[in-house]
Design an enzyme around this catalytic site. Structure first.
Site, PDB file in Angstrom:
ATOM      1  N   ARG A  82      11.274  14.366   6.484  1.00  0.00           N
ATOM      2  CA  ARG A  82      10.921  13.539   7.640  1.00  0.00           C
ATOM      3  C   ARG A  82      11.407  12.113   7.408  1.00  0.00           C
ATOM      4  O   ARG A  82      11.003  11.479   6.435  1.00  0.00           O
ATOM      5  CB  ARG A  82       9.401  13.547   7.850  1.00  0.00           C
ATOM      6  CG  ARG A  82       8.945  12.579   8.929  1.00  0.00           C
ATOM      7  CD  ARG A  82       7.426  12.574   9.141  1.00  0.00           C
ATOM      8  NE  ARG A  82       7.107  11.614  10.176  1.00  0.00           N
ATOM      9  CZ  ARG A  82       6.295  10.564  10.046  1.00  0.00           C
ATOM     10  NH1 ARG A  82       5.670  10.343   8.897  1.00  0.00           N
ATOM     11  NH2 ARG A  82       6.105   9.742  11.040  1.00  0.00           N
TER      12      ARG A  82
ATOM     13  N   HIS B 158       9.327   4.338  14.253  1.00  0.00           N
ATOM     14  CA  HIS B 158       8.399   4.002  13.175  1.00  0.00           C
ATOM     15  C   HIS B 158       8.321   2.471  13.114  1.00  0.00           C
ATOM     16  O   HIS B 158       8.679   1.857  12.100  1.00  0.00           O
ATOM     17  CB  HIS B 158       8.847   4.630  11.857  1.00  0.00           C
ATOM     18  CG  HIS B 158       7.743   4.809  10.850  1.00  0.00           C
ATOM     19  ND1 HIS B 158       7.395   6.025  10.299  1.00  0.00           N
ATOM     20  CD2 HIS B 158       6.904   3.911  10.288  1.00  0.00           C
ATOM     21  CE1 HIS B 158       6.397   5.854   9.422  1.00  0.00           C
ATOM     22  NE2 HIS B 158       6.081   4.575   9.399  1.00  0.00           N
TER      23      HIS B 158
ATOM     24  N   GLU C 265       2.264   6.849  14.456  1.00  0.00           N
ATOM     25  CA  GLU C 265       1.050   6.025  14.515  1.00  0.00           C
ATOM     26  C   GLU C 265       1.091   4.963  15.605  1.00  0.00           C
ATOM     27  O   GLU C 265       1.094   3.753  15.297  1.00  0.00           O
ATOM     28  CB  GLU C 265       0.785   5.374  13.152  1.00  0.00           C
ATOM     29  CG  GLU C 265       0.569   6.355  12.033  1.00  0.00           C
ATOM     30  CD  GLU C 265       0.064   5.703  10.744  1.00  0.00           C
ATOM     31  OE1 GLU C 265      -0.105   4.469  10.697  1.00  0.00           O
ATOM     32  OE2 GLU C 265      -0.197   6.446   9.778  1.00  0.00           O
TER      33      GLU C 265
ATOM     34  N   ASN D 106      -1.332  11.825  10.035  1.00  0.00           N
ATOM     35  CA  ASN D 106      -1.233  11.083   8.777  1.00  0.00           C
ATOM     36  C   ASN D 106      -2.650  10.832   8.298  1.00  0.00           C
ATOM     37  O   ASN D 106      -3.471  10.289   9.045  1.00  0.00           O
ATOM     38  CB  ASN D 106      -0.537   9.732   8.988  1.00  0.00           C
ATOM     39  CG  ASN D 106       0.929   9.884   9.379  1.00  0.00           C
ATOM     40  OD1 ASN D 106       1.496  10.983   9.334  1.00  0.00           O
ATOM     41  ND2 ASN D 106       1.546   8.783   9.754  1.00  0.00           N
TER      42      ASN D 106
ATOM     43  N   TYR E 172      -5.024   9.380   4.925  1.00  0.00           N
ATOM     44  CA  TYR E 172      -5.100   8.730   3.604  1.00  0.00           C
ATOM     45  C   TYR E 172      -6.515   8.625   3.055  1.00  0.00           C
ATOM     46  O   TYR E 172      -6.754   8.841   1.882  1.00  0.00           O
ATOM     47  CB  TYR E 172      -4.471   7.328   3.661  1.00  0.00           C
ATOM     48  CG  TYR E 172      -2.974   7.382   3.843  1.00  0.00           C
ATOM     49  CD1 TYR E 172      -2.131   7.542   2.748  1.00  0.00           C
ATOM     50  CD2 TYR E 172      -2.405   7.333   5.114  1.00  0.00           C
ATOM     51  CE1 TYR E 172      -0.755   7.623   2.908  1.00  0.00           C
ATOM     52  CE2 TYR E 172      -1.023   7.419   5.277  1.00  0.00           C
ATOM     53  CZ  TYR E 172      -0.211   7.562   4.171  1.00  0.00           C
ATOM     54  OH  TYR E 172       1.150   7.661   4.324  1.00  0.00           O
TER      55      TYR E 172
ATOM     56  N   GLU F 227       2.078  12.729   6.869  1.00  0.00           N
ATOM     57  CA  GLU F 227       1.966  11.805   5.742  1.00  0.00           C
ATOM     58  C   GLU F 227       0.649  12.025   5.015  1.00  0.00           C
ATOM     59  O   GLU F 227      -0.393  12.191   5.646  1.00  0.00           O
ATOM     60  CB  GLU F 227       1.979  10.323   6.190  1.00  0.00           C
ATOM     61  CG  GLU F 227       3.303   9.793   6.658  1.00  0.00           C
ATOM     62  CD  GLU F 227       3.236   8.339   7.100  1.00  0.00           C
ATOM     63  OE1 GLU F 227       2.386   7.577   6.576  1.00  0.00           O
ATOM     64  OE2 GLU F 227       4.033   7.978   7.973  1.00  0.00           O
TER      65      GLU F 227
HETATM   66  C1  GBH Z   1       1.190   4.778   7.319  1.00  0.00           C
HETATM   67  O1  GBH Z   1       0.409   3.800   7.868  1.00  0.00           O
HETATM   68  C2  GBH Z   1       2.583   4.485   7.761  1.00  0.00           C
HETATM   69  O2  GBH Z   1       3.048   5.405   8.695  1.00  0.00           O
HETATM   70  C3  GBH Z   1       3.536   4.271   6.641  1.00  0.00           C
HETATM   71  O3  GBH Z   1       4.659   3.617   7.146  1.00  0.00           O
HETATM   72  C4  GBH Z   1       2.864   3.552   5.523  1.00  0.00           C
HETATM   73  O4  GBH Z   1       3.749   3.200   4.513  1.00  0.00           O
HETATM   74  C5  GBH Z   1       1.795   4.448   4.970  1.00  0.00           C
HETATM   75  O5  GBH Z   1       0.952   4.906   5.966  1.00  0.00           O
HETATM   76  C6  GBH Z   1       0.972   3.837   3.857  1.00  0.00           C
HETATM   77  O6  GBH Z   1       0.252   2.735   4.282  1.00  0.00           O
HETATM   78  O7  GBH Z   1      -6.244  -2.987  10.711  1.00  0.00           O
HETATM   79  O8  GBH Z   1      -5.428  -4.805   9.350  1.00  0.00           O
HETATM   80  O9  GBH Z   1      -7.007  -3.260   8.446  1.00  0.00           O
HETATM   81  C7  GBH Z   1      -0.817   3.619   7.332  1.00  0.00           C
HETATM   82  C8  GBH Z   1      -1.780   3.168   8.334  1.00  0.00           C
HETATM   83  C9  GBH Z   1      -3.542   1.958   7.445  1.00  0.00           C
HETATM   84  C10 GBH Z   1      -1.700   0.766   8.484  1.00  0.00           C
HETATM   85  C11 GBH Z   1      -4.452   0.874   7.808  1.00  0.00           C
HETATM   86  C12 GBH Z   1      -2.648  -0.290   8.935  1.00  0.00           C
HETATM   87  C13 GBH Z   1      -4.869  -1.131   8.766  1.00  0.00           C
HETATM   88  C14 GBH Z   1      -4.548  -2.561   8.820  1.00  0.00           C
HETATM   89  N1  GBH Z   1      -2.345   1.948   8.115  1.00  0.00           N
HETATM   90  N2  GBH Z   1      -3.840  -0.344   8.170  1.00  0.00           N
HETATM   91  S1  GBH Z   1      -5.890  -3.468   9.386  1.00  0.00           S
END
Ligand code: GBH
Length: 466
Positions: A80, A124, A169, A301, A303, A369
């Protein structure tokens, strides 16, 4: 390496790895690429840690053959990646840049020659700056230009790319970009952020139509999906106030996407969540049907879980679209990664079961992800012993197997990420790769997690073929 037991996924399950254009490509001023909102954001002092940017990143634009060789050695079924809109259309519309398209042509050829299925994400987060100057996602015309871009790419790559992801996202693009302000364009707005959410959904719908039309015109197969980052939201206490806070947070993070996509209407607690901000002035009546086209799959995705509680609202004058009377509370008693994210594999199972129950109409799922950022210190032997990442991946794949056993239709898993890369506002010191990148020499070194994942994929295939 200690691999007590490898998680077992169903036959036919797809294994992959994921990346995104701005995070790895570099070559920001090469090949006729136009500037994106992330170039602008990175150049604004104070926005990105240490003033870093994706100007060079992993130099994947030049080193992609080496990266494809790493994927081949890894043995994954699918890769991807994302296509940079400003490489294909430097100002977002009009004249196509042949050099930009030619890069993705070469990349897709290399991926296919390695026996790997290319899975392309169209957006993205790298919106052409010229479109931001015209209002960006706050205005409807951006969704229309996105559809035009989708058609150009599908016509050119659709003979080799079968699976498409329109957006990655959209929650981050709309709300982290226009309300939290921690992503490009970095503003703190109310109604315009909600308009951005709507136009992203519309862009998805219009592009889905173009992808399918292009495939039909050429007599090719196409599968269309969208990648979301739904949150597993847990109330801090069992109070009614916190339950109501979770309800609003579910709308901000999950329902605002899934309800229009799967049910053709916005969530019924919209007004309770956003009050007068959600005035709907940016919606037109035919949009609902455009957005709610059938999806071949939904990308998720995942985490970490998010624990929340009720919080007071700020003054109406400063209120943005993320001020919904909810605040995050720390998750205690578990390990946290270098992102400060709690590691709770069971909540991955919970999230998938929750979505499965809440949306009986949920299409097949791909985990587009999942991964973790760890302080990978290279050992004296030149290897990277990232045992925390190995444990994270193993435990999350087990949690995924549990969700599948409980009835959730999950078809694939893409580890985030193939390479250490530009982690947005955090810059380069947060490392998600299963391959280490030395940012001085740009040397790639597979970590122990790469070897572990390779073994995981191999054992899965052996079970399937054996
Ligand atoms: C994903 O985003 C992305 O798709 C990827 O590009 C990235 O590298 C990966 O995960 C790892 O982070 O509202 O200020 O607290 C992750 C999603 C998690 C991005 C939470 C924004 C909140 C920011 N995110 N984050 S805030």
């Amino acid at each position: 390496m200690t691999t007590p037991e490898l998680p077992v996924l169903p036959p036919g399950f797809l294994f992959g790895a994921a990346t995104a254009a701005y995070q790895i490509e570099g070559a920001a001023d090469e090949g006729g690429r136009g500037p994106s909102i992330w170039d602008t954001y990175c150049r604004t002092p104070g926005r990105v840690a240490r003033g870093e940017s994706g100007d060079v990143a992993c130099d994947h634009y030049h080193r992609y053959p080496e990266d494809v060789a790493l994927l081949q050695e890894l043995g994954v079924d699918a890769y991807r990646f994302s296509i940079a809109w400003p490489r294909v259309l430097p100002t977002g519309k009009g004249e196509v840049n042949p050099e930009g398209l030619a890069f993705y042509d070469r990349l897709v050829d290399a991926v296919c020659e390695a026996g790997i299925e290319p899975v392309a994400t169209l957006y993205h987060w790298d919106l052409p700056q010229a479109l931001e100057d015209e209002g960006g996602w706050r205005v409807r015309s951006t969704a229309e230009h996105f559809a035009e871009y989708a058609r150009v790419v599908a016509d050119r790559l659709g003979d080799r790319v079968r699976r498409w992801i329109t957006l990655n996202e959209p929650h981050c693009a709309a709300f982290v970009g226009h309300a939290v302000g921690r992503h490009a364009p970095g503003t703190r707005e109310g109604t315009p952020a909600l308009a951005a959410a709507h136009h992203l959904l519309l862009a998805h719908g219009l592009a889905a139509r173009e992808l399918r039309d292009s495939a039909a015109r050429h007599g090719r197969p196409a599968e269309v999906g969208i990648t979301l980052n739904p949150e597993r939201l847990v109330p801090a206490t069992d109070s009614a106030e916190d339950a109501a806070a979770v309800d609003r947070a579910e709308t901000l993070h999950n329902r605002v996407w899934l309800d229009p996509l799967l049910r053709g209407h916005y969530p019924e607690n919209e007004a309770a969540t956003w009050g007068p901000m959600a005035d709907g002035s940016y919606r037109s009546p035919e949009d609902a049907a455009t957005i709610a086209q059938p999806l071949d799959f939904v990308g998720i995705n995942y985490y970490r879980p998010v624990h929340v509680r009720h919080a007071p609202l700020p003054d109406a004058a400063t209120r943005t679209a993320v001020d919904i009377g909810v605040e995050q509370v720390p998750v205690e008693g578990v390990r946290h990664t270098t992102m400060g994210w709690p590691v709770v594999p069971e909540s991955f199972t919970d999230l998938l079961l929750h979505l499965h129950r809440q949306y009986p109409e949920l299409p097949p799922v791909h985990i587009t992800e999942n991964g973790s950022a760890e302080p990978d210190v290279p050992a004296a032997d030149g290897r990277v012993h990232d045992e925390d990442r190995v444990a994270y991946l193993r435990d999350h794949l087990s949690a995924l197997a549990d969700a599948i056993a409980a009835g959730v239709d999950v078809r694939g898993y893409f580890v985030w990420s193939l390479l250490d890369n530009f982690e947005w506002a955090y810059g380069y010191d947060r490392r998600f790769g299963i391959v280490a990148v030395d940012y001085e020499t740009l040397t790639r070194t597979p970590k122990d997690s790469y070897h572990w994942y390779r073994e995981m994929v191999r054992s899965h295939r052996e079970r399937r073929d054996g």
